[in-house]
Design a protein around this motif. Structure first.
Motif: not given
Length: 285
Positions: A58, A199, A201, A204-205, A270, A273-274, A276, A279
């Motif tokens: 990652n 992932s 994302n 980032r979360f 957040h 976005r996850l 979507q 994701r």
């Protein structure tokens, strides 16, 4: 060292002589390279050892998504900070700052203004980190010929606070890990399918949640009281907002502090976005 994975022409995952998985950068390092081949060590510019329990795959994927020159200038700008702290460079901090500043650079290039709601609090609570943040922003501007606003030092300072906040505090790290796992369970329950927990994302979360912990423990949660923005977020992402309220309730219980509406709004973004397509994992059969 031998290559384990090639991310792009400049970033590879390898195993070093101590058996550790490390991320290597260098121009052309991954060009026509294959897993199993020895690393051309003459091309290696930087060796990143993922710390804080970060997943090396990652870490490498995130690093490969950032322009090499942005990583290099951040690494160089952080050198005086590590020297003053008397600590070894943190790979995680370099990656987090490079990722943030790379996004900030794109934001400025597209004429999108930044929002820096915590400047007064950061200046009061963390003057040393804010000073370093200003130096880093100046260095990035000088080296890349940019015009990042000086207030970009505020989020940079938060990254530096987070780096020192977690240093050596294993109890806090374990606590954070348990809370993160519970948060993911809530999101998976809300959407009825698993998260892709490895992932970019998700990483980032997790970064957002780490800085949230910093803000809670320093008493500086986001609280702009921007009702119009909050209403727009709720209206645009009703399911994500419902999920964020559940997450906020758990965070409030675990951290023994109420969570502000602004923090809940950022959680909503957040989570949206996850959720979507692509994701989350596939719907269980």
């Amino acid at each position: 060292m031998h290559i384990l994975r090639v991310f792009n022409t400049n970033v590879v995952l390898a195993r070093d002589a101590d058996g550790r998985e490390v991320v290597l950068t260098g121009r052309g390092l991954g060009y026509q390279a294959r897993p199993g081949q020895p690393v051309d060590e003459s091309k290696v510019v930087r060796v990143f050892v993922p710390d804080d329990g970060r997943n090396a795959d990652n870490f490498g994927a995130m690093l490969a998504a950032i322009a090499p020159e942005h990583v290099l200038v951040v690494d160089q700008a952080l050198a005086p900070v590590w020297a003053e702290l008397g600590r070894e460079p943190s790979s995680t901090t370099v990656l987090a700052l490079a990722d943030h500043l790379s996004f900030a650079i794109k934001r400025v290039q597209h004429g999108i203004p930044g929002v820096f709601p915590l400047r007064a609090e950061i200046a009061h609570l963390y003057p040393r980190e804010l000073h370093w943040g200003e130096q880093i922003v100046d260095a990035v501007n000088d080296q890349l010929g940019l015009a990042l606003p000086r207030d970009e030092a505020v989020p940079v300072a938060l990254h530096l606070v987070n780096a020192s906040f977690n240093s050596g505090n294993l109890a806090l790290t374990y606590r954070m890990t348990g809370v993160f796992s519970q948060v993911f369970d809530i999101i998976e329950s809300e959407y009825g399918r698993p998260l892709e927990r490895e992932s970019v994302n998700i990483a980032r979360f997790i970064t957002h949640l780490r800085y949230f912990f910093v803000r809670v423990h320093s008493g500086t949660q986001l609280a702009d009281d921007s009702a119009a923005l909050l209403d727009a977020i709720r209206a645009s992402h009703p399911q994500a907002h419902r999920c964020a309220l559940r997450v906020a309730d758990v965070l409030a219980m675990r951290l023994e502090q109420p969570i502000t509406d602004d923090e809940t709004a950022y959680l909503t973004l957040h989570i949206a976005r996850l959720s979507q397509p692509g994701r989350l994992g596939t719907t269980p059969s």
